[in-house]
Design an enzyme around this catalytic site. Structure first.
Site, short mmCIF file in Angstrom:
data_model
loop_
_atom_site.label_atom_id
_atom_site.label_comp_id
_atom_site.label_asym_id
_atom_site.label_seq_id
_atom_site.Cartn_x
_atom_site.Cartn_y
_atom_site.Cartn_z
N GLU A 261 0.12 11.60 8.67
CA GLU A 261 0.60 11.07 7.39
C GLU A 261 -0.51 10.17 6.87
O GLU A 261 -0.77 9.11 7.43
CB GLU A 261 1.88 10.24 7.59
CG GLU A 261 3.03 10.99 8.24
CD GLU A 261 3.70 11.97 7.30
OE1 GLU A 261 3.50 11.87 6.08
OE2 GLU A 261 4.41 12.87 7.79
N CYS A 300 3.04 3.82 1.26
CA CYS A 300 2.35 5.10 1.15
C CYS A 300 2.95 5.95 0.04
O CYS A 300 2.28 6.81 -0.52
CB CYS A 300 2.44 5.84 2.47
SG CYS A 300 4.12 5.93 3.11
P1 NAP Z 1 -5.92 2.76 9.34
O1 NAP Z 1 -6.97 1.74 9.21
O2 NAP Z 1 -6.32 4.18 9.32
O3 NAP Z 1 -5.16 2.42 10.69
C1 NAP Z 1 -4.04 3.15 11.09
C2 NAP Z 1 -3.90 3.07 12.60
O4 NAP Z 1 -4.99 3.75 13.23
C3 NAP Z 1 -3.95 1.65 13.15
O5 NAP Z 1 -3.02 1.55 14.19
C4 NAP Z 1 -5.37 1.53 13.66
O6 NAP Z 1 -5.50 0.56 14.68
C5 NAP Z 1 -5.59 2.91 14.21
N1 NAP Z 1 -6.97 3.30 14.36
C6 NAP Z 1 -8.07 2.81 13.73
N2 NAP Z 1 -9.17 3.48 14.13
C7 NAP Z 1 -8.77 4.41 15.04
C8 NAP Z 1 -9.44 5.39 15.82
N3 NAP Z 1 -10.76 5.56 15.75
N4 NAP Z 1 -8.71 6.16 16.66
C9 NAP Z 1 -7.38 6.01 16.74
N5 NAP Z 1 -6.69 5.08 16.02
C10 NAP Z 1 -7.37 4.29 15.19
O7 NAP Z 1 -4.80 2.60 8.21
P2 NAP Z 1 -4.06 1.26 7.74
O8 NAP Z 1 -5.06 0.45 6.99
O9 NAP Z 1 -3.32 0.61 8.85
O10 NAP Z 1 -2.95 1.84 6.75
C11 NAP Z 1 -3.16 2.03 5.40
C12 NAP Z 1 -3.23 3.50 5.07
O11 NAP Z 1 -2.15 4.20 5.67
C13 NAP Z 1 -3.13 3.80 3.60
O12 NAP Z 1 -4.14 4.69 3.24
C14 NAP Z 1 -1.77 4.44 3.44
O13 NAP Z 1 -1.69 5.37 2.38
C15 NAP Z 1 -1.57 5.09 4.73
N6 NAP Z 1 -0.14 5.24 5.02
C16 NAP Z 1 0.43 6.47 4.96
C17 NAP Z 1 1.78 6.62 5.23
C18 NAP Z 1 2.44 7.96 5.19
O14 NAP Z 1 3.55 8.06 5.69
N7 NAP Z 1 1.83 8.97 4.65
C19 NAP Z 1 2.55 5.50 5.56
C20 NAP Z 1 1.94 4.27 5.60
C21 NAP Z 1 0.58 4.14 5.32
P3 NAP Z 1 -6.02 -0.92 14.31
O15 NAP Z 1 -5.06 -1.49 13.36
O16 NAP Z 1 -6.03 -1.61 15.63
O17 NAP Z 1 -7.39 -0.74 13.72
#
Ligand code: NAP
Length: 529
Positions: A261, A300
Protein backbone atom coordinates in the site's frame (compact mmCIF):
# COMPACT_ATOMS: atom_id res chain seq x y z
CA UNK A 1 -2.58 9.74 33.35
CA UNK A 2 0.15 8.02 31.35
CA UNK A 3 3.59 8.94 32.65
CA UNK A 4 5.56 10.37 29.71
CA UNK A 5 9.16 9.42 30.34
CA UNK A 6 12.01 8.92 27.98
CA UNK A 7 12.05 5.18 28.66
CA UNK A 8 13.31 2.70 26.10
CA UNK A 9 10.30 0.70 24.93
CA UNK A 10 10.80 -3.07 24.96
CA UNK A 11 10.20 -5.22 21.90
CA UNK A 12 8.18 -8.42 22.19
CA UNK A 13 9.72 -11.32 20.30
CA UNK A 14 10.08 -15.06 20.91
CA UNK A 15 7.52 -14.78 23.68
CA UNK A 16 9.66 -12.34 25.68
CA UNK A 17 9.96 -8.62 26.26
CA UNK A 18 13.41 -7.60 25.06
CA UNK A 19 15.26 -4.28 25.21
CA UNK A 20 17.51 -3.31 22.30
CA UNK A 21 21.19 -2.93 23.08
CA UNK A 22 21.64 0.41 21.27
CA UNK A 23 20.80 3.94 22.34
CA UNK A 24 17.72 3.92 20.12
CA UNK A 25 15.73 6.67 18.40
CA UNK A 26 13.70 9.26 20.22
CA UNK A 27 9.98 9.79 19.60
CA UNK A 28 8.92 13.35 20.20
CA UNK A 29 5.93 15.63 20.66
CA UNK A 30 5.47 17.51 17.36
CA UNK A 31 3.99 20.54 19.13
CA UNK A 32 6.29 21.03 22.12
CA UNK A 33 9.33 19.23 20.72
CA UNK A 34 9.85 17.30 23.96
CA UNK A 35 11.21 13.76 23.85
CA UNK A 36 8.66 11.11 24.87
CA UNK A 37 10.12 7.60 24.65
CA UNK A 38 12.87 5.80 22.75
CA UNK A 39 12.77 2.71 20.56
CA UNK A 40 15.54 0.32 19.60
CA UNK A 41 15.77 -3.12 18.04
CA UNK A 42 19.56 -3.52 18.04
CA UNK A 43 20.84 -6.96 18.97
CA UNK A 44 17.53 -8.84 18.82
CA UNK A 45 17.81 -12.46 17.70
CA UNK A 46 15.47 -12.05 14.75
CA UNK A 47 15.93 -15.57 13.44
CA UNK A 48 14.89 -17.11 16.75
CA UNK A 49 11.97 -14.68 17.02
CA UNK A 50 10.60 -15.42 13.56
CA UNK A 51 11.01 -19.17 14.12
CA UNK A 52 9.21 -18.97 17.44
CA UNK A 53 6.28 -17.12 15.84
CA UNK A 54 6.08 -19.66 13.00
CA UNK A 55 6.44 -22.76 15.15
CA UNK A 56 4.66 -21.88 18.36
CA UNK A 57 2.29 -19.05 17.44
CA UNK A 58 1.34 -20.53 14.07
CA UNK A 59 0.79 -24.06 15.33
CA UNK A 60 -1.38 -22.92 18.23
CA UNK A 61 -3.43 -20.59 16.03
CA UNK A 62 -4.04 -23.21 13.34
CA UNK A 63 -5.25 -25.67 15.97
CA UNK A 64 -8.20 -23.32 16.56
CA UNK A 65 -11.21 -22.94 14.28
CA UNK A 66 -12.25 -19.67 12.65
CA UNK A 67 -14.99 -19.32 15.25
CA UNK A 68 -12.51 -19.74 18.11
CA UNK A 69 -10.06 -17.28 16.59
CA UNK A 70 -12.91 -14.81 16.03
CA UNK A 71 -13.76 -15.13 19.73
CA UNK A 72 -10.14 -14.34 20.60
CA UNK A 73 -10.36 -11.18 18.48
CA UNK A 74 -13.52 -10.26 20.38
CA UNK A 75 -11.62 -10.60 23.68
CA UNK A 76 -8.71 -8.57 22.32
CA UNK A 77 -11.20 -5.85 21.39
CA UNK A 78 -12.42 -5.69 25.00
CA UNK A 79 -8.85 -5.23 26.27
CA UNK A 80 -8.23 -2.41 23.81
CA UNK A 81 -11.52 -0.75 24.68
CA UNK A 82 -10.57 -0.83 28.37
CA UNK A 83 -7.30 1.00 27.62
CA UNK A 84 -8.70 3.46 25.08
CA UNK A 85 -7.98 6.59 27.14
CA UNK A 86 -4.27 5.79 27.30
CA UNK A 87 -4.20 5.42 23.49
CA UNK A 88 -5.72 8.87 23.08
CA UNK A 89 -3.09 10.38 25.37
CA UNK A 90 -0.29 8.79 23.42
CA UNK A 91 -1.79 9.96 20.11
CA UNK A 92 -2.09 13.54 21.32
CA UNK A 93 1.49 13.57 22.55
CA UNK A 94 3.21 11.62 19.77
CA UNK A 95 1.07 12.27 16.67
CA UNK A 96 -0.09 15.78 17.59
CA UNK A 97 -3.68 14.95 16.65
CA UNK A 98 -6.90 16.49 17.97
CA UNK A 99 -9.38 14.08 19.54
CA UNK A 100 -11.47 13.59 16.39
CA UNK A 101 -8.36 12.77 14.38
CA UNK A 102 -7.05 10.34 17.00
CA UNK A 103 -10.45 8.65 16.78
CA UNK A 104 -9.99 7.99 13.07
CA UNK A 105 -6.96 5.89 14.00
CA UNK A 106 -7.94 4.41 17.37
CA UNK A 107 -11.68 3.91 17.04
CA UNK A 108 -11.20 2.96 13.39
CA UNK A 109 -8.89 0.19 14.63
CA UNK A 110 -11.37 -1.02 17.23
CA UNK A 111 -14.26 -1.00 14.76
CA UNK A 112 -12.30 -2.98 12.18
CA UNK A 113 -11.24 -5.52 14.79
CA UNK A 114 -14.87 -5.92 15.87
CA UNK A 115 -16.01 -6.59 12.30
CA UNK A 116 -13.45 -9.39 11.85
CA UNK A 117 -14.25 -10.83 15.28
CA UNK A 118 -17.86 -11.25 14.13
CA UNK A 119 -16.78 -12.79 10.83
CA UNK A 120 -15.17 -15.65 12.77
CA UNK A 121 -18.64 -16.61 13.94
CA UNK A 122 -19.98 -16.74 10.38
CA UNK A 123 -17.09 -18.97 9.23
CA UNK A 124 -17.85 -21.48 11.95
CA UNK A 125 -15.91 -24.40 13.38
CA UNK A 126 -13.86 -25.24 10.33
CA UNK A 127 -10.07 -25.06 9.89
CA UNK A 128 -9.91 -24.36 6.16
CA UNK A 129 -12.21 -22.72 3.63
CA UNK A 130 -13.95 -24.14 0.59
CA UNK A 131 -13.38 -22.08 -2.53
CA UNK A 132 -16.16 -22.39 -5.09
CA UNK A 133 -18.04 -25.51 -6.16
CA UNK A 134 -16.62 -28.88 -7.27
CA UNK A 135 -15.95 -29.07 -11.03
CA UNK A 136 -16.11 -32.23 -13.20
CA UNK A 137 -12.81 -33.01 -14.87
CA UNK A 138 -14.09 -35.42 -17.51
CA UNK A 139 -17.13 -37.13 -18.98
CA UNK A 140 -17.52 -39.34 -15.93
CA UNK A 141 -18.61 -37.10 -13.06
CA UNK A 142 -16.84 -39.15 -10.41
CA UNK A 143 -13.43 -37.47 -10.70
CA UNK A 144 -13.74 -33.83 -9.71
CA UNK A 145 -11.78 -30.79 -8.60
CA UNK A 146 -12.57 -28.76 -5.47
CA UNK A 147 -10.53 -25.72 -4.52
CA UNK A 148 -9.79 -25.06 -0.87
CA UNK A 149 -7.98 -22.30 1.00
CA UNK A 150 -5.78 -23.22 3.96
CA UNK A 151 -3.81 -20.86 6.21
CA UNK A 152 -0.19 -20.40 5.20
CA UNK A 153 2.31 -22.02 7.60
CA UNK A 154 4.41 -18.90 7.89
CA UNK A 155 4.50 -15.63 9.70
CA UNK A 156 2.94 -12.34 8.58
CA UNK A 157 5.41 -9.46 8.79
CA UNK A 158 3.80 -6.02 8.78
CA UNK A 159 5.88 -2.93 8.07
CA UNK A 160 3.69 0.10 8.65
CA UNK A 161 3.58 3.82 7.97
CA UNK A 162 3.65 6.48 10.69
CA UNK A 163 0.19 7.90 10.12
CA UNK A 164 -1.96 5.02 11.44
CA UNK A 165 -0.16 3.38 14.38
CA UNK A 166 -3.41 1.85 15.71
CA UNK A 167 -5.59 1.18 12.65
CA UNK A 168 -2.56 0.16 10.58
CA UNK A 169 -1.86 -2.61 13.08
CA UNK A 170 -5.37 -3.98 13.48
CA UNK A 171 -6.66 -3.66 9.91
CA UNK A 172 -3.86 -6.07 9.02
CA UNK A 173 -3.65 -8.18 12.19
CA UNK A 174 -7.38 -8.92 12.47
CA UNK A 175 -7.63 -10.80 9.13
CA UNK A 176 -4.23 -12.46 9.69
CA UNK A 177 -5.07 -13.78 13.16
CA UNK A 178 -8.55 -14.80 12.05
CA UNK A 179 -6.86 -16.77 9.26
CA UNK A 180 -4.58 -18.51 11.78
CA UNK A 181 -1.35 -16.73 10.84
CA UNK A 182 0.97 -15.23 13.51
CA UNK A 183 1.88 -11.56 13.22
CA UNK A 184 5.11 -9.62 13.68
CA UNK A 185 4.51 -5.87 13.46
CA UNK A 186 7.22 -3.32 12.80
CA UNK A 187 5.60 0.11 13.20
CA UNK A 188 7.11 3.26 11.71
CA UNK A 189 9.61 4.61 14.20
CA UNK A 190 8.06 8.10 14.47
CA UNK A 191 4.83 6.83 16.08
CA UNK A 192 5.77 3.31 17.24
CA UNK A 193 4.69 4.00 20.80
CA UNK A 194 0.94 3.57 20.28
CA UNK A 195 1.40 0.30 18.38
CA UNK A 196 3.80 -1.00 21.03
CA UNK A 197 1.37 -0.04 23.82
CA UNK A 198 -1.54 -1.84 22.16
CA UNK A 199 0.56 -4.98 21.65
CA UNK A 200 1.73 -4.73 25.25
CA UNK A 201 -1.83 -4.59 26.56
CA UNK A 202 -2.86 -7.58 24.44
CA UNK A 203 0.21 -9.65 25.36
CA UNK A 204 -0.23 -8.85 29.06
CA UNK A 205 -3.84 -10.00 28.85
CA UNK A 206 -2.67 -13.49 27.85
CA UNK A 207 -5.58 -13.89 25.43
CA UNK A 208 -3.62 -14.85 22.33
CA UNK A 209 -1.37 -17.92 22.11
CA UNK A 210 2.27 -17.01 22.82
CA UNK A 211 4.00 -16.07 19.59
CA UNK A 212 0.77 -15.06 17.83
CA UNK A 213 1.55 -11.35 18.13
CA UNK A 214 5.02 -9.78 18.33
CA UNK A 215 6.29 -6.22 17.97
CA UNK A 216 9.67 -4.92 16.87
CA UNK A 217 10.23 -1.18 17.29
CA UNK A 218 13.14 0.60 15.69
CA UNK A 219 15.19 -0.07 12.60
CA UNK A 220 13.93 -2.39 9.86
CA UNK A 221 17.47 -3.72 9.31
CA UNK A 222 17.51 -7.47 8.76
CA UNK A 223 13.75 -8.01 8.97
CA UNK A 224 13.24 -8.99 5.33
CA UNK A 225 16.26 -11.33 5.46
CA UNK A 226 14.25 -13.48 7.87
CA UNK A 227 11.37 -14.08 5.51
CA UNK A 228 10.94 -17.60 4.18
CA UNK A 229 8.87 -19.06 1.38
CA UNK A 230 5.54 -19.40 3.22
CA UNK A 231 5.76 -16.09 5.06
CA UNK A 232 3.84 -13.05 3.86
CA UNK A 233 4.79 -9.40 3.99
CA UNK A 234 2.36 -6.52 4.11
CA UNK A 235 3.89 -3.09 3.67
CA UNK A 236 2.36 0.37 3.97
CA UNK A 237 4.50 3.40 3.26
CA UNK A 238 6.19 5.39 0.57
CA UNK A 239 6.75 4.32 -3.02
CA UNK A 240 10.52 4.62 -2.48
CA UNK A 241 10.58 2.08 0.38
CA UNK A 242 8.14 -0.12 -1.55
CA UNK A 243 10.63 -0.30 -4.41
CA UNK A 244 13.37 -1.43 -2.01
CA UNK A 245 11.08 -4.13 -0.63
CA UNK A 246 10.05 -5.43 -4.06
CA UNK A 247 13.69 -5.95 -5.02
CA UNK A 248 14.65 -7.89 -1.87
CA UNK A 249 15.67 -11.56 -2.38
CA UNK A 250 12.84 -12.65 -0.07
CA UNK A 251 10.51 -11.45 -2.82
CA UNK A 252 12.58 -12.00 -5.97
CA UNK A 253 14.00 -15.41 -4.99
CA UNK A 254 11.92 -16.91 -2.19
CA UNK A 255 8.51 -15.87 -3.59
CA UNK A 256 7.34 -14.33 -0.35
CA UNK A 257 3.86 -12.99 -1.01
CA UNK A 258 3.82 -9.21 -0.70
CA UNK A 259 1.07 -6.64 -0.37
CA UNK A 260 2.04 -3.03 -0.98
CA UNK A 261 0.00 0.00 0.00
CA UNK A 262 1.92 3.04 -1.21
CA UNK A 263 1.24 6.71 -1.90
CA UNK A 264 -1.74 7.85 -3.89
CA UNK A 265 -3.03 11.01 -5.58
CA UNK A 266 -6.69 10.57 -4.75
CA UNK A 267 -9.32 12.70 -6.45
CA UNK A 268 -12.71 14.30 -5.91
CA UNK A 269 -14.80 14.91 -9.03
CA UNK A 270 -17.83 17.18 -9.38
CA UNK A 271 -19.82 15.99 -12.38
CA UNK A 272 -20.69 18.31 -15.29
CA UNK A 273 -23.95 20.21 -14.89
CA UNK A 274 -23.70 20.59 -11.10
CA UNK A 275 -23.87 24.34 -10.44
CA UNK A 276 -22.50 26.31 -7.51
CA UNK A 277 -25.97 26.37 -5.97
CA UNK A 278 -26.43 22.60 -6.20
CA UNK A 279 -26.34 20.28 -3.22
CA UNK A 280 -23.65 18.19 -4.91
CA UNK A 281 -21.38 21.23 -5.15
CA UNK A 282 -21.84 21.93 -1.43
CA UNK A 283 -21.16 18.28 -0.58
CA UNK A 284 -17.93 18.35 -2.56
CA UNK A 285 -16.70 21.57 -0.90
CA UNK A 286 -17.47 20.16 2.55
CA UNK A 287 -15.76 16.84 1.90
CA UNK A 288 -12.68 18.41 0.35
CA UNK A 289 -12.16 20.75 3.31
CA UNK A 290 -12.66 17.84 5.71
CA UNK A 291 -10.27 15.57 3.85
CA UNK A 292 -7.57 18.24 3.65
CA UNK A 293 -7.64 18.86 7.39
CA UNK A 294 -8.39 15.47 9.04
CA UNK A 295 -5.08 14.26 10.52
CA UNK A 296 -3.51 17.34 8.89
CA UNK A 297 -3.89 15.65 5.52
CA UNK A 298 -1.65 12.76 6.59
CA UNK A 299 -4.03 10.12 5.30
CA UNK A 300 -3.14 7.88 2.40
CA UNK A 301 -6.73 8.29 1.18
CA UNK A 302 -6.88 12.09 1.52
CA UNK A 303 -8.13 14.11 -1.46
CA UNK A 304 -5.12 15.60 -3.27
CA UNK A 305 -6.74 16.64 -6.57
CA UNK A 306 -10.16 18.25 -7.01
CA UNK A 307 -11.76 18.30 -10.46
CA UNK A 308 -14.62 20.71 -11.25
CA UNK A 309 -16.19 21.99 -14.50
CA UNK A 310 -14.23 25.06 -15.62
CA UNK A 311 -17.34 27.20 -15.15
CA UNK A 312 -17.33 26.28 -11.43
CA UNK A 313 -13.64 26.81 -10.78
CA UNK A 314 -13.86 30.24 -9.14
CA UNK A 315 -16.92 29.30 -7.06
CA UNK A 316 -15.26 26.06 -5.88
CA UNK A 317 -12.08 27.92 -4.91
CA UNK A 318 -14.17 30.33 -2.87
CA UNK A 319 -16.37 27.70 -1.20
CA UNK A 320 -13.45 25.44 -0.21
CA UNK A 321 -11.32 28.42 0.83
CA UNK A 322 -14.12 29.73 3.07
CA UNK A 323 -14.30 26.41 4.89
CA UNK A 324 -10.53 26.11 5.24
CA UNK A 325 -10.31 29.62 6.67
CA UNK A 326 -12.46 28.48 9.61
CA UNK A 327 -10.01 25.72 10.55
CA UNK A 328 -8.19 26.59 13.76
CA UNK A 329 -4.68 25.14 13.77
CA UNK A 330 -2.34 24.49 16.66
CA UNK A 331 -1.85 22.57 19.89
CA UNK A 332 -4.37 19.67 19.96
CA UNK A 333 -4.72 20.08 23.74
CA UNK A 334 -6.54 23.40 23.20
CA UNK A 335 -10.23 22.63 22.70
CA UNK A 336 -10.71 25.39 20.12
CA UNK A 337 -8.16 23.74 17.82
CA UNK A 338 -9.58 21.68 14.93
CA UNK A 339 -6.33 20.65 13.25
CA UNK A 340 -3.18 19.60 15.08
CA UNK A 341 0.38 19.10 13.89
CA UNK A 342 2.26 17.19 11.25
CA UNK A 343 3.97 14.24 12.85
CA UNK A 344 7.52 15.58 13.03
CA UNK A 345 10.01 18.06 11.62
CA UNK A 346 11.00 15.73 8.78
CA UNK A 347 7.41 15.55 7.55
CA UNK A 348 6.90 19.28 8.12
CA UNK A 349 9.94 20.08 5.99
CA UNK A 350 8.86 17.55 3.33
CA UNK A 351 5.43 19.20 3.09
CA UNK A 352 6.98 22.67 2.73
CA UNK A 353 9.30 21.42 -0.01
CA UNK A 354 6.42 19.63 -1.78
CA UNK A 355 4.27 22.77 -1.60
CA UNK A 356 7.01 24.90 -3.17
CA UNK A 357 7.38 22.29 -5.92
CA UNK A 358 3.66 22.35 -6.73
CA UNK A 359 3.51 26.14 -6.54
CA UNK A 360 5.73 26.42 -9.61
CA UNK A 361 2.77 25.17 -11.70
CA UNK A 362 -0.16 26.40 -9.60
CA UNK A 363 -1.57 29.47 -7.88
CA UNK A 364 -2.27 29.68 -4.14
CA UNK A 365 -6.06 29.90 -3.65
CA UNK A 366 -6.01 29.59 0.12
CA UNK A 367 -2.72 30.08 1.95
CA UNK A 368 -2.02 27.88 4.97
CA UNK A 369 0.47 30.47 6.18
CA UNK A 370 -2.47 32.83 6.85
CA UNK A 371 -3.56 30.70 9.83
CA UNK A 372 -2.39 31.97 13.23
CA UNK A 373 -1.26 29.05 15.39
CA UNK A 374 -3.14 28.48 18.65
CA UNK A 375 -0.96 27.60 21.68
CA UNK A 376 1.91 26.68 19.38
CA UNK A 377 4.81 28.62 17.93
CA UNK A 378 6.86 28.49 14.76
CA UNK A 379 9.08 25.76 16.20
CA UNK A 380 6.09 23.39 16.28
CA UNK A 381 5.15 21.15 13.33
CA UNK A 382 1.78 22.90 12.86
CA UNK A 383 0.88 24.13 9.38
CA UNK A 384 -2.37 25.59 8.04
CA UNK A 385 -4.19 24.01 5.07
CA UNK A 386 -3.28 25.25 1.58
CA UNK A 387 -5.49 25.04 -1.51
CA UNK A 388 -3.65 25.36 -4.81
CA UNK A 389 -5.18 25.66 -8.29
CA UNK A 390 -4.43 25.90 -11.97
CA UNK A 391 -5.92 28.85 -13.81
CA UNK A 392 -7.80 27.30 -16.71
CA UNK A 393 -8.68 23.92 -18.16
CA UNK A 394 -6.02 24.14 -20.87
CA UNK A 395 -3.46 24.89 -18.17
CA UNK A 396 -4.48 21.74 -16.31
CA UNK A 397 -3.25 19.66 -19.27
CA UNK A 398 0.18 21.23 -19.01
CA UNK A 399 0.56 20.82 -15.23
CA UNK A 400 2.18 17.48 -14.54
CA UNK A 401 3.49 17.90 -11.00
CA UNK A 402 0.06 17.82 -9.41
CA UNK A 403 -0.56 14.37 -10.92
CA UNK A 404 2.85 13.03 -9.85
CA UNK A 405 3.58 14.55 -6.45
CA UNK A 406 1.97 13.43 -3.22
CA UNK A 407 2.42 16.16 -0.61
CA UNK A 408 1.61 14.24 2.57
CA UNK A 409 -0.03 17.10 4.47
CA UNK A 410 -2.96 19.59 4.37
CA UNK A 411 -2.53 20.39 0.68
CA UNK A 412 -4.79 19.84 -2.35
CA UNK A 413 -5.05 21.28 -5.84
CA UNK A 414 -8.19 22.46 -7.64
CA UNK A 415 -8.21 21.60 -11.34
CA UNK A 416 -10.79 22.67 -13.95
CA UNK A 417 -11.92 20.37 -16.76
CA UNK A 418 -13.70 20.93 -20.09
CA UNK A 419 -16.02 17.89 -20.23
CA UNK A 420 -16.42 14.48 -18.60
CA UNK A 421 -13.97 12.74 -20.94
CA UNK A 422 -11.37 15.38 -20.11
CA UNK A 423 -12.09 14.99 -16.38
CA UNK A 424 -11.66 11.20 -16.45
CA UNK A 425 -8.47 11.56 -18.45
CA UNK A 426 -7.06 13.98 -15.85
CA UNK A 427 -8.09 11.77 -12.92
CA UNK A 428 -6.34 8.80 -14.55
CA UNK A 429 -3.10 10.76 -14.71
CA UNK A 430 -2.70 9.80 -11.06
CA UNK A 431 -1.63 6.39 -12.46
CA UNK A 432 -3.83 4.40 -10.09
CA UNK A 433 -5.20 5.61 -6.76
CA UNK A 434 -6.79 4.31 -3.60
CA UNK A 435 -10.01 6.27 -3.93
CA UNK A 436 -11.92 8.77 -6.05
CA UNK A 437 -15.12 10.42 -4.84
CA UNK A 438 -17.71 11.51 -7.38
CA UNK A 439 -20.38 14.13 -6.64
CA UNK A 440 -23.60 14.52 -8.60
CA UNK A 441 -27.36 14.13 -8.57
CA UNK A 442 -28.02 12.07 -11.72
CA UNK A 443 -27.80 8.35 -10.92
CA UNK A 444 -27.03 7.37 -14.52
CA UNK A 445 -24.26 9.97 -14.87
CA UNK A 446 -22.76 8.96 -11.52
CA UNK A 447 -22.75 5.30 -12.53
CA UNK A 448 -21.17 6.04 -15.89
CA UNK A 449 -18.37 8.07 -14.28
CA UNK A 450 -17.81 5.46 -11.56
CA UNK A 451 -17.48 2.60 -14.05
CA UNK A 452 -15.02 4.70 -16.04
CA UNK A 453 -12.90 5.19 -12.92
CA UNK A 454 -13.19 1.73 -11.33
CA UNK A 455 -10.26 0.11 -13.15
CA UNK A 456 -7.83 2.73 -11.86
CA UNK A 457 -9.15 2.94 -8.27
CA UNK A 458 -9.51 0.49 -5.43
CA UNK A 459 -12.63 2.31 -4.32
CA UNK A 460 -15.04 4.78 -5.96
CA UNK A 461 -17.05 6.71 -3.38
CA UNK A 462 -20.24 8.10 -4.91
CA UNK A 463 -21.92 11.00 -3.12
CA UNK A 464 -25.44 11.95 -4.21
CA UNK A 465 -27.76 14.20 -2.19
CA UNK A 466 -29.83 11.24 -0.94
CA UNK A 467 -26.79 9.89 0.96
CA UNK A 468 -25.56 13.30 2.14
CA UNK A 469 -26.04 12.38 5.80
CA UNK A 470 -25.30 8.67 5.38
CA UNK A 471 -22.14 8.30 3.35
CA UNK A 472 -19.09 7.12 5.27
CA UNK A 473 -16.66 9.75 3.96
CA UNK A 474 -14.22 9.81 1.05
CA UNK A 475 -11.19 8.95 3.15
CA UNK A 476 -12.65 6.61 5.76
CA UNK A 477 -11.63 3.04 5.08
CA UNK A 478 -14.48 0.71 5.97
CA UNK A 479 -13.53 -2.93 6.63
CA UNK A 480 -16.37 -4.13 4.38
CA UNK A 481 -14.83 -2.38 1.35
CA UNK A 482 -11.58 -2.94 -0.46
CA UNK A 483 -8.59 -0.83 0.57
CA UNK A 484 -5.74 -0.59 -1.91
CA UNK A 485 -5.28 0.61 -5.43
CA UNK A 486 -3.60 -0.32 -8.68
CA UNK A 487 -0.44 1.16 -10.18
CA UNK A 488 1.12 3.94 -8.21
CA UNK A 489 -1.00 3.12 -5.13
CA UNK A 490 1.05 -0.07 -4.82
CA UNK A 491 -1.22 -2.65 -6.45
CA UNK A 492 -2.29 -4.02 -3.07
CA UNK A 493 -5.59 -5.22 -1.68
CA UNK A 494 -6.57 -5.13 1.98
CA UNK A 495 -9.88 -5.50 3.82
CA UNK A 496 -12.99 -5.90 1.66
CA UNK A 497 -14.63 -8.16 4.24
CA UNK A 498 -13.70 -11.82 3.89
CA UNK A 499 -11.56 -11.04 0.82
CA UNK A 500 -8.83 -9.93 3.26
CA UNK A 501 -8.36 -13.56 4.32
CA UNK A 502 -7.17 -14.58 0.84
CA UNK A 503 -3.75 -13.03 1.42
CA UNK A 504 -3.14 -15.28 4.45
CA UNK A 505 -4.38 -18.48 2.81
CA UNK A 506 -2.97 -20.69 0.07
CA UNK A 507 -5.38 -21.87 -2.60
CA UNK A 508 -5.10 -25.50 -3.68
CA UNK A 509 -7.15 -27.71 -6.00
CA UNK A 510 -8.00 -31.13 -4.58
CA UNK A 511 -8.61 -33.56 -7.47
CA UNK A 512 -10.33 -36.73 -6.32
CA UNK A 513 -13.28 -39.05 -6.40
CA UNK A 514 -16.57 -37.45 -5.39
CA UNK A 515 -16.57 -39.88 -2.45
CA UNK A 516 -13.35 -38.36 -1.14
CA UNK A 517 -14.43 -34.79 -1.84
CA UNK A 518 -17.70 -35.42 0.03
CA UNK A 519 -15.58 -35.54 3.20
CA UNK A 520 -14.99 -31.82 2.76
CA UNK A 521 -18.67 -31.08 3.33
CA UNK A 522 -18.17 -31.71 7.06
CA UNK A 523 -15.12 -29.48 7.43
CA UNK A 524 -15.51 -29.01 11.19
CA UNK A 525 -14.30 -32.57 11.68
CA UNK A 526 -11.10 -32.06 9.68
CA UNK A 527 -8.27 -30.37 11.57
CA UNK A 528 -5.06 -29.30 9.85
CA UNK A 529 -2.37 -31.94 10.30
P1 NAP B 1 8.17 5.11 4.74
O1 NAP B 1 9.22 6.08 5.05
O2 NAP B 1 8.24 4.38 3.46
O3 NAP B 1 8.16 4.09 5.96
C1 NAP B 1 7.22 3.07 6.04
C2 NAP B 1 7.77 1.94 6.88
O4 NAP B 1 8.87 1.32 6.19
C3 NAP B 1 8.33 2.38 8.22
O5 NAP B 1 7.99 1.41 9.18
C4 NAP B 1 9.82 2.42 7.98
O6 NAP B 1 10.57 2.25 9.17
C5 NAP B 1 9.99 1.23 7.07
N1 NAP B 1 11.20 1.23 6.28
C6 NAP B 1 11.98 2.28 5.91
N2 NAP B 1 12.99 1.85 5.14
C7 NAP B 1 12.86 0.50 5.01
C8 NAP B 1 13.60 -0.51 4.34
N3 NAP B 1 14.69 -0.23 3.63
N4 NAP B 1 13.19 -1.79 4.44
C9 NAP B 1 12.08 -2.10 5.13
N5 NAP B 1 11.34 -1.17 5.80
C10 NAP B 1 11.72 0.11 5.73
O7 NAP B 1 6.72 5.79 4.79
P2 NAP B 1 6.12 6.76 5.91
O8 NAP B 1 6.82 8.06 5.78
O9 NAP B 1 6.08 6.11 7.25
O10 NAP B 1 4.60 6.88 5.45
C11 NAP B 1 4.15 7.86 4.56
C12 NAP B 1 3.79 7.25 3.23
O11 NAP B 1 2.97 6.10 3.41
C13 NAP B 1 3.00 8.17 2.35
O12 NAP B 1 3.55 8.16 1.07
C14 NAP B 1 1.61 7.56 2.32
O13 NAP B 1 0.90 7.80 1.13
C15 NAP B 1 1.88 6.14 2.51
N6 NAP B 1 0.72 5.48 3.12
C16 NAP B 1 -0.04 4.64 2.36
C17 NAP B 1 -1.13 4.01 2.92
C18 NAP B 1 -1.99 3.07 2.13
O14 NAP B 1 -2.76 2.35 2.74
N7 NAP B 1 -1.88 3.04 0.83
C19 NAP B 1 -1.45 4.23 4.27
C20 NAP B 1 -0.66 5.09 5.00
C21 NAP B 1 0.43 5.72 4.41
P3 NAP B 1 11.15 3.55 9.93
O15 NAP B 1 10.00 4.37 10.32
O16 NAP B 1 11.87 2.95 11.09
O17 NAP B 1 12.06 4.24 8.95
Amino acid sequence: MTAFTSELLPNYLAGQWQIGTGVGSALSDPVTGSELVRVDATGLDLEAGFDFARQQGGTDLRALSYRQRGALLGSVLKVLQANRDAYYEIATANSGTVKNDSAVDIDGALFTLGVYAKMGETLGDRHFLLDGEPARLGKDPLFQSQHIQSPTRGVALFINAFNFPAWGLWEKAAPALLSGVPVIIKPATATAWLTQRMVRDVVDSGILPTGALSVICGSSTGLLDQLQTFDVLSFTGSAETAAVIRSHPAVTQRSVRVNIEADSLNSALLLPGEGADSESFALLAKEVAREMTVKSGQKCTAIRRIFVPESQYAAAAEAIGERLAKTTVGNPRNETVRMGALVNRTQFDAVRIGLDYLKTQTAVLHDGASHALVDADASSCCLGPTLLGTRNAAGSDASDRVHDTEVFGPVATLIPYRNLAHALQLVRRGQGSLVCSVYGSDAAALTQAAIGLADSHGRVHIVSPDVAALHTGHGNVMPQSLHGGPGRAGGGEELGGLRALNFYHRRSALQASGTVLAQLSAPAEIAIA
